[in-house]
Design a protein around this motif. Structure first.
Motif, PDB file in Angstrom:
ATOM      1  N   ALA A  92       9.482 -19.396  34.300  1.00  0.00           N
ATOM      2  CA  ALA A  92       8.816 -19.095  33.016  1.00  0.00           C
ATOM      3  C   ALA A  92       7.418 -19.679  33.047  1.00  0.00           C
ATOM      4  N   SER A  93       6.569 -19.218  32.139  1.00  0.00           N
ATOM      5  CA  SER A  93       5.257 -19.861  31.991  1.00  0.00           C
ATOM      6  C   SER A  93       5.435 -21.155  31.197  1.00  0.00           C
ATOM      7  N   GLY A  94       4.354 -21.887  31.016  1.00  0.00           N
ATOM      8  CA  GLY A  94       4.422 -23.148  30.278  1.00  0.00           C
ATOM      9  C   GLY A  94       4.955 -22.970  28.865  1.00  0.00           C
ATOM     10  N   THR A  95       4.645 -21.846  28.258  1.00  0.00           N
ATOM     11  CA  THR A  95       5.101 -21.576  26.890  1.00  0.00           C
ATOM     12  C   THR A  95       6.632 -21.616  26.816  1.00  0.00           C
ATOM     13  N   GLY A  96       7.280 -21.119  27.863  1.00  0.00           N
ATOM     14  CA  GLY A  96       8.740 -21.183  27.905  1.00  0.00           C
ATOM     15  C   GLY A  96       9.227 -22.632  27.887  1.00  0.00           C
ATOM     16  N   ALA A  97       8.566 -23.487  28.642  1.00  0.00           N
ATOM     17  CA  ALA A  97       8.986 -24.893  28.693  1.00  0.00           C
ATOM     18  C   ALA A  97       8.708 -25.611  27.370  1.00  0.00           C
ATOM     19  N   TRP A  98       7.668 -25.182  26.636  1.00  0.00           N
ATOM     20  CA  TRP A  98       7.453 -25.701  25.263  1.00  0.00           C
ATOM     21  C   TRP A  98       8.691 -25.415  24.410  1.00  0.00           C
ATOM     22  N   GLU A  99       9.124 -24.126  24.501  1.00  0.00           N
ATOM     23  CA  GLU A  99      10.262 -23.705  23.682  1.00  0.00           C
ATOM     24  C   GLU A  99      11.532 -24.457  24.102  1.00  0.00           C
TER      25      GLU A  99
ATOM     26  N   HIS B 140      -6.592 -26.046  20.713  1.00  0.00           N
ATOM     27  CA  HIS B 140      -5.934 -24.734  20.641  1.00  0.00           C
ATOM     28  C   HIS B 140      -4.475 -24.794  21.097  1.00  0.00           C
ATOM     29  N   PHE B 141      -4.190 -25.543  22.182  1.00  0.00           N
ATOM     30  CA  PHE B 141      -2.819 -25.527  22.694  1.00  0.00           C
ATOM     31  C   PHE B 141      -1.876 -26.321  21.791  1.00  0.00           C
ATOM     32  N   ALA B 142      -2.358 -27.418  21.233  1.00  0.00           N
ATOM     33  CA  ALA B 142      -1.537 -28.150  20.249  1.00  0.00           C
ATOM     34  C   ALA B 142      -1.236 -27.241  19.060  1.00  0.00           C
TER      35      ALA B 142
ATOM     36  N   VAL C 204       2.875 -34.340  21.424  1.00  0.00           N
ATOM     37  CA  VAL C 204       1.435 -34.396  21.693  1.00  0.00           C
ATOM     38  C   VAL C 204       1.102 -33.718  23.025  1.00  0.00           C
ATOM     39  N   VAL C 205      -0.146 -33.286  23.125  1.00  0.00           N
ATOM     40  CA  VAL C 205      -0.639 -32.671  24.358  1.00  0.00           C
ATOM     41  C   VAL C 205      -1.425 -33.749  25.125  1.00  0.00           C
ATOM     42  N   HIS C 206      -1.016 -34.011  26.370  1.00  0.00           N
ATOM     43  CA  HIS C 206      -1.680 -35.067  27.150  1.00  0.00           C
ATOM     44  C   HIS C 206      -3.125 -34.691  27.455  1.00  0.00           C
ATOM     45  N   ASN C 207      -3.306 -33.461  27.946  1.00  0.00           N
ATOM     46  CA  ASN C 207      -4.673 -33.018  28.276  1.00  0.00           C
ATOM     47  C   ASN C 207      -4.901 -31.671  27.603  1.00  0.00           C
ATOM     48  N   GLU C 208      -5.750 -31.659  26.588  1.00  0.00           N
ATOM     49  CA  GLU C 208      -6.023 -30.412  25.863  1.00  0.00           C
ATOM     50  C   GLU C 208      -6.921 -29.529  26.717  1.00  0.00           C
ATOM     51  N   THR C 209      -6.339 -28.465  27.223  1.00  0.00           N
ATOM     52  CA  THR C 209      -7.075 -27.602  28.141  1.00  0.00           C
ATOM     53  C   THR C 209      -8.184 -26.833  27.428  1.00  0.00           C
ATOM     54  N   SER C 210      -8.066 -26.680  26.114  1.00  0.00           N
ATOM     55  CA  SER C 210      -9.099 -25.943  25.388  1.00  0.00           C
ATOM     56  C   SER C 210     -10.364 -26.773  25.179  1.00  0.00           C
TER      57      SER C 210
ATOM     58  N   VAL D 179       5.813 -34.547  25.332  1.00  0.00           N
ATOM     59  CA  VAL D 179       4.423 -34.477  25.798  1.00  0.00           C
ATOM     60  C   VAL D 179       4.198 -33.232  26.651  1.00  0.00           C
ATOM     61  N   ASP D 180       3.163 -32.494  26.334  1.00  0.00           N
ATOM     62  CA  ASP D 180       2.720 -31.346  27.122  1.00  0.00           C
ATOM     63  C   ASP D 180       1.758 -31.863  28.195  1.00  0.00           C
ATOM     64  N   THR D 181       2.165 -31.696  29.476  1.00  0.00           N
ATOM     65  CA  THR D 181       1.278 -32.121  30.580  1.00  0.00           C
ATOM     66  C   THR D 181       0.868 -30.914  31.428  1.00  0.00           C
ATOM     67  N   ILE D 182       0.799 -29.755  30.770  1.00  0.00           N
ATOM     68  CA  ILE D 182       0.570 -28.521  31.539  1.00  0.00           C
ATOM     69  C   ILE D 182      -0.725 -28.583  32.351  1.00  0.00           C
ATOM     70  N   SER D 183      -1.778 -29.199  31.797  1.00  0.00           N
ATOM     71  CA  SER D 183      -3.008 -29.282  32.597  1.00  0.00           C
ATOM     72  C   SER D 183      -3.324 -30.709  33.054  1.00  0.00           C
ATOM     73  N   SER D 184      -2.312 -31.582  33.061  1.00  0.00           N
ATOM     74  CA  SER D 184      -2.563 -32.935  33.580  1.00  0.00           C
ATOM     75  C   SER D 184      -1.639 -33.299  34.728  1.00  0.00           C
TER      76      SER D 184
ATOM     77  N   SER E  96       3.444 -24.595  36.542  1.00  0.00           N
ATOM     78  CA  SER E  96       3.180 -24.599  37.981  1.00  0.00           C
ATOM     79  C   SER E  96       1.724 -24.343  38.350  1.00  0.00           C
ATOM     80  N   GLN E  97       0.956 -23.736  37.438  1.00  0.00           N
ATOM     81  CA  GLN E  97      -0.274 -23.073  37.859  1.00  0.00           C
ATOM     82  C   GLN E  97      -1.544 -23.920  37.763  1.00  0.00           C
ATOM     83  N   LYS E  98      -1.381 -25.256  37.626  1.00  0.00           N
ATOM     84  CA  LYS E  98      -2.610 -26.063  37.484  1.00  0.00           C
ATOM     85  C   LYS E  98      -2.611 -27.136  38.569  1.00  0.00           C
ATOM     86  N   GLY E  99      -2.293 -28.386  38.222  1.00  0.00           N
ATOM     87  CA  GLY E  99      -2.327 -29.441  39.241  1.00  0.00           C
ATOM     88  C   GLY E  99      -1.338 -29.202  40.367  1.00  0.00           C
TER      89      GLY E  99
HETATM   90  N1  PLP Z   1      -0.294 -26.080  27.002  1.00  0.00           N
HETATM   91  C1  PLP Z   1      -1.449 -26.288  27.645  1.00  0.00           C
HETATM   92  C2  PLP Z   1      -2.106 -27.621  27.551  1.00  0.00           C
HETATM   93  C3  PLP Z   1      -2.023 -25.251  28.396  1.00  0.00           C
HETATM   94  O1  PLP Z   1      -3.171 -25.458  29.043  1.00  0.00           O
HETATM   95  C4  PLP Z   1      -1.379 -24.001  28.446  1.00  0.00           C
HETATM   96  C5  PLP Z   1      -1.983 -22.881  29.207  1.00  0.00           C
HETATM   97  O2  PLP Z   1      -3.066 -22.949  29.698  1.00  0.00           O
HETATM   98  C6  PLP Z   1      -0.185 -23.836  27.755  1.00  0.00           C
HETATM   99  C7  PLP Z   1       0.333 -24.893  27.056  1.00  0.00           C
HETATM  100  C8  PLP Z   1       0.538 -22.531  27.789  1.00  0.00           C
HETATM  101  O3  PLP Z   1       1.042 -22.331  29.083  1.00  0.00           O
HETATM  102  P1  PLP Z   1       1.282 -20.861  29.679  1.00  0.00           P
HETATM  103  O4  PLP Z   1       0.031 -20.096  29.487  1.00  0.00           O
HETATM  104  O5  PLP Z   1       1.641 -21.135  31.113  1.00  0.00           O
HETATM  105  O6  PLP Z   1       2.427 -20.292  28.917  1.00  0.00           O
END
Ligand code: PLP
Length: 394
Positions: free
Chosen positions: A68-75, A95-97, A144-150, A175-180, A200-203
């Motif tokens: 799944a993408s990161g959004t799936g792991a949020w859910e 934006h991601f928070a 919380v989001v560790h690293n706000e990608t926006s 904690v969301d570590t999608i971009s950390s 999977s798609q960042k670090g």
């Molecule tokens: N959270 C953060 C901090 C992100 O950077 C992203 C995507 O860039 C997401 C969540 C959403 O992840 P995805 O687009 O893989 O579903």
């Protein structure tokens, strides 16, 4: 055969803050034949990577891997631990928070947002205050989001843990570590995080398509009583199958080959070296931005991100037009401004499979693009970046 080449020669610079450039070693691993995901060969790979991935999250507990993408792991984090109507506390870092909060609301959770201006990161004190007011202990989780990608703003997760502990509140910490993850130091175990969300798609330097929940004992206990509906995301079935190196359904076999290789690469380099490399390249990027006379969007020096830098465009100049000029002329993709930052910032991704010369190529593309786009700036950002980089080697 699908062939994507922006230019006749040379390679595309994918300098968005994820997906990141996938290294040759990982591409070659993914390129292996797909095998029986219930056979002995797969079992060896499954067991190996389930153990490796714990090292990347710096945890001894289980890490659930989803196709799944990161959004799936949020859910997955929310539905495994919470019940309809539960109150949760989230923090507006960007934006991601905001998207995670919207998801929580759609799932029927009562999500409260601590407002923020997107430029500062989490103020742990405000979380402590809100939890202290919650005498009935109705808040079930702090997210919380560790690293706000926006925005390129990082938050201090250990401080959030201390804030929760200081009030004696039993809320889970997610904690969301999608971009950390695998770019910025992150310690699921030591920092007492209950659920860590990653992709999977960042670090991790993989294509998009895998995502993760690292899970604490306390979160596992919560999953036994949580009432939100879950089936694909349910941890219990996956963890049971994982004991033998398998998944309850067909896993993303070839992406898992890539994950195994990416873990090897990160562990060979050593996580402290991976983090130091990202810190050095982030500071190099900011040297260039300062020399250009432009402004880094993150306004808190303690919260500057090591995986990306969001740069504010001077008033009256469109970041998207600038990005387009860079793409058309130099075959480099830079990150778009998201939501309220659309057209106002561009983001330079400096994470993942990245070295000194990739960074210098990236910064040269930005500097030439600024000139071509007629964006007011001082020349010399690339030179300042080279000075900084070489000073670190002398
Ligand atoms: N959270 C953060 C901090 C992100 O950077 C992203 C995507 O860039 C997401 C969540 C959403 O992840 P995805 O687009 O893989 O579903």
């Amino acid at each position: 055969m699908l062939k994507l080449t922006h230019k006749a020669s040379g390679r595309h610079f994918l300098q968005i803050p994820g997906p990141t450039n996938v290294p040759e070693r990982v591409l070659r691993a993914i390129d292996n034949p797909t095998i029986d995901h219930r056979g002995p060969e797969f079992q060896v790979i499954g067991k190996k990577l389930l153990s490796d991935i714990q090292k990347i999250f710096q945890t001894e507990g289980p890490v659930v891997i989803y196709g799944a993408s990161g959004t799936g792991a949020w859910e997955a984090a929310l539905v495994n631990t919470l019940s309809a109507g539960d109150k949760i506390l989230m923090y507006e870092t960007g934006h991601f928070a905001t998207l995670w909060k919207k998801m929580a609301q759609r799932l029927g959770l009562d999500a409260e947002f601590i407002p923020g201006d997107w430029r500062q990161g989490v103020d742990a004190e405000r979380i402590a205050q809100r939890l202290a007011e919650d005498r009935q202990q109705q808040i079930k989780a702090v997210c919380v989001v560790h690293n706000e990608t926006s925005t390129g703003v990082t938050s201090d997760i250990a401080a959030v843990r201390r804030a929760i502990d200081g009030t004696g509140h039993p809320a889970l910490l997610m904690v969301d570590t999608i971009s950390s993850l695998a770019s910025i130091d992150y310690r699921h175990g030591q920092w007492g995080v209950d659920v860590t969300v990653a992709g999977s798609q960042k670090g991790l330097m993989l294509p998009p398509g895998l995502s993760f929940n690292a899970v604490s004992e306390k979160a596992l206990a919560a999953s036994k009583t949580s009432g939100l509906p879950k089936s694909y995301w349910a941890w219990a079935d996956i963890l049971e199958a994982n004991k033998n190196g398998f998944w309850p359904y067909t896993p993303s076999t070839n992406l898992l080959y890539g994950l195994s290789e990416a873990c090897d690469m990160l562990l060979e380099e050593g996580l402290p070296n991976v983090f130091a490399r990202h810190t050095r390249f982030a500071e190099t990027t900011r040297c260039a931005v300062r020399a250009w006379g432009l402004e880094v969007f993150c306004a808190n020096p303690a919260a500057l991100s090591s995986s990306l830098t969001a740069v504010l465009m001077p008033e009256g100049h469109d970041a998207d037009k600038f990005r387009r000029i860079v793409l058309d002329n130099f075959d480099m993709s830079l990150g778009v401004g998201l939501a309220k930052l659309a057209g106002k910032v561009f983001r330079i991704g400096h994470l993942g499979d990245f070295n000194e010369l990739t960074l210098m190529g990236t910064l040269a593309g930005v500097e030439m693009g600024l000139k071509l786009a007629g964006v007011p700036h001082q020349p010399g950002g690339v030179a300042a970046a080279m000075d900084y980089l070489t000073s670190k080697l002398q």
